[in-house]
Design an enzyme around this catalytic site. Sequence first.
Site, PDB file in Angstrom:
ATOM      1  N   LYS A   1       0.849  -1.200   0.000  1.00 25.53           N
ATOM      2  CA  LYS A   1       0.000   0.000   0.000  1.00 25.53           C
ATOM      3  C   LYS A   1       0.881   1.245   0.000  1.00 25.53           C
ATOM      4  O   LYS A   1       1.940   1.246  -0.622  1.00 25.53           O
ATOM      5  CB  LYS A   1      -0.965  -0.021   1.186  1.00 25.53           C
ATOM      6  CG  LYS A   1      -1.673  -1.364   1.333  1.00 25.53           C
ATOM      7  CD  LYS A   1      -2.823  -1.325   2.269  1.00 25.53           C
ATOM      8  CE  LYS A   1      -3.340  -2.730   2.488  1.00 25.53           C
ATOM      9  NZ  LYS A   1      -4.729  -2.777   2.824  1.00 25.53           N
TER      10      LYS A   1
ATOM     11  N   HIS B   1      -7.982  -3.276  -6.765  1.00 24.67           N
ATOM     12  CA  HIS B   1      -7.995  -3.431  -5.310  1.00 24.67           C
ATOM     13  C   HIS B   1      -9.188  -2.663  -4.742  1.00 24.67           C
ATOM     14  O   HIS B   1      -9.544  -1.591  -5.231  1.00 24.67           O
ATOM     15  CB  HIS B   1      -6.677  -2.898  -4.715  1.00 24.67           C
ATOM     16  CG  HIS B   1      -6.509  -3.263  -3.277  1.00 24.67           C
ATOM     17  ND1 HIS B   1      -7.135  -2.567  -2.268  1.00 24.67           N
ATOM     18  CD2 HIS B   1      -5.828  -4.269  -2.682  1.00 24.67           C
ATOM     19  CE1 HIS B   1      -6.820  -3.131  -1.103  1.00 24.67           C
ATOM     20  NE2 HIS B   1      -6.032  -4.173  -1.331  1.00 24.67           N
TER      21      HIS B   1
ATOM     22  N   GLU C   1     -10.903 -10.963  -1.981  1.00 25.34           N
ATOM     23  CA  GLU C   1     -10.627 -10.165  -0.791  1.00 25.34           C
ATOM     24  C   GLU C   1     -11.931  -9.558  -0.266  1.00 25.34           C
ATOM     25  O   GLU C   1     -12.357  -8.479  -0.744  1.00 25.34           O
ATOM     26  CB  GLU C   1      -9.658  -9.029  -1.130  1.00 25.34           C
ATOM     27  CG  GLU C   1      -8.321  -9.502  -1.634  1.00 25.34           C
ATOM     28  CD  GLU C   1      -7.229  -8.478  -1.331  1.00 25.34           C
ATOM     29  OE1 GLU C   1      -6.239  -8.873  -0.704  1.00 25.34           O
ATOM     30  OE2 GLU C   1      -7.385  -7.304  -1.689  1.00 25.34           O
TER      31      GLU C   1
ATOM     32  N   GLY D   1      -7.580  -5.212   6.416  1.00 22.33           N
ATOM     33  CA  GLY D   1      -7.039  -4.273   7.391  1.00 22.33           C
ATOM     34  C   GLY D   1      -7.854  -4.174   8.665  1.00 22.33           C
ATOM     35  O   GLY D   1      -7.677  -3.256   9.468  1.00 22.33           O
TER      36      GLY D   1
ATOM     37  N   SER E   1      -6.544  -9.632   6.104  1.00 18.91           N
ATOM     38  CA  SER E   1      -5.987  -9.913   7.428  1.00 18.91           C
ATOM     39  C   SER E   1      -5.287 -11.282   7.516  1.00 18.91           C
ATOM     40  O   SER E   1      -5.400 -11.977   8.524  1.00 18.91           O
ATOM     41  CB  SER E   1      -7.068  -9.771   8.514  1.00 18.91           C
ATOM     42  OG  SER E   1      -7.551  -8.435   8.532  1.00 18.91           O
TER      43      SER E   1
HETATM   44  C1  PEP Z   1      -4.745  -6.018   0.977  1.00 16.80           C
HETATM   45  O1  PEP Z   1      -4.361  -4.866   1.048  1.00 16.80           O
HETATM   46  O2  PEP Z   1      -4.903  -6.551  -0.131  1.00 16.80           O
HETATM   47  C2  PEP Z   1      -5.010  -6.752   2.221  1.00 16.80           C
HETATM   48  C3  PEP Z   1      -5.497  -7.965   2.141  1.00 16.80           C
HETATM   49  O3  PEP Z   1      -4.720  -6.082   3.394  1.00 16.80           O
HETATM   50  P1  PEP Z   1      -4.644  -6.748   4.872  1.00 16.80           P
HETATM   51  O4  PEP Z   1      -3.803  -7.997   4.763  1.00 16.80           O
HETATM   52  O5  PEP Z   1      -3.960  -5.687   5.707  1.00 16.80           O
HETATM   53  O6  PEP Z   1      -6.028  -7.038   5.308  1.00 16.80           O
END
Ligand code: PEP
Length: 253
Positions: free
Chosen positions: A11, A97, A169, A175, A215
Site C-alpha cells: 500500500k 484493489h 478479498e 485491514g 488480514s
Molecule cells: C490487501 O491490502 O490486499 C489486504 C489484504 O490487506 P490486509 O492484509 O492488511 O487485510
Amino acid sequence: MRRPLIAGNWKMYKTTGETEEYIHRLAALLRTQEEAEVAICPPFTSLQAASRALASCGREILLGAQDVYPEEEGAFTGEISPLMLKDLGVRLVIVGHSERRQILGETDDLVARKVRAVIKHRMTPILCVGETLEEREAGKAEEKVVGQVRADLEGLSPETVADMVIAYEPIWAIGTGKTATPEDAQEMNSLIRREIASLFGAEASARIRILYGGSVKPDNIASLMEMEDIDGALVGGASLDPESFARIVHFQG
Ligand code: PEP
C-alpha cells in the site's frame, strides 16, 4: 499443479531506503527454493530501488506494482503506464484493489481495461474482487463477486485467463483483523473457479491461481492454505515486516 503465490501489498508505505533494507532482510530469511512463489508490490516511487535490490539479493522474489493506467502514454497526469512498469522489471500488477474501487471510484469498466493492458504487456494481473459487509449480510456476496469476475474478464481468451491471478478479498476483512474462515474463503474461491470453468473452460479453471486476501497473518496462513481452492495469499499489513512476511511465505504460525 498450481504453485502457491504469496504476494505482499505494501500500500502507501515505505521510502526507497526502507524498501532496500526490507529486501535485504527478507532475502536473508527466504530459502533458495521456496515452495511458494514470492512477490512484493511496493508503491510506484520504490519500484526502481526494489528492482535493483531484488536483482542482487540472491533470492527469487518477483516485483509487483499496485496499479496501472490502461494506456501506453499520453496526457494522463499522475498516472503510470504498463510500458513504464515493464521497463522497471515489474512482473505482476494488482488491479481493482477494493481501496481503489471504494476510495478512488474505479469501475469494472476501468478495471477490465487495466487487466487487458497488463496482459498485453506480458505481465500478470492480480485481479481483486470481493464484497462489502452489507452485501454479505444481505446474502449478495456471491452475486457481487461473480458479477465482478464476469465484467473484469470480459473478452479475454481462455489461455490468458489461465495464466492470471484472482484474489478474493472480502472488503470487511481488509485491514480489520477479521479474517474470513478458511471454509468461507474456500467456498468463495471454489465458486470463482466454477465461474471460470463455465466462462473459459476446464483448463483455464484448473490452472488459474485464486488467492485469498484479508488480514492474513502468520497464525492463520496454514489453515487457509489447507483449502483446495486457495492458491496463496495477497497480504497487506502483515507483509510490511519481513519477519512476519517470511513466516507467511513458509506457512508458519
Ligand atoms: C490487501 O491490502 O490486499 C489486504 C489484504 O490487506 P490486509 O492484509 O492488511 O487485510
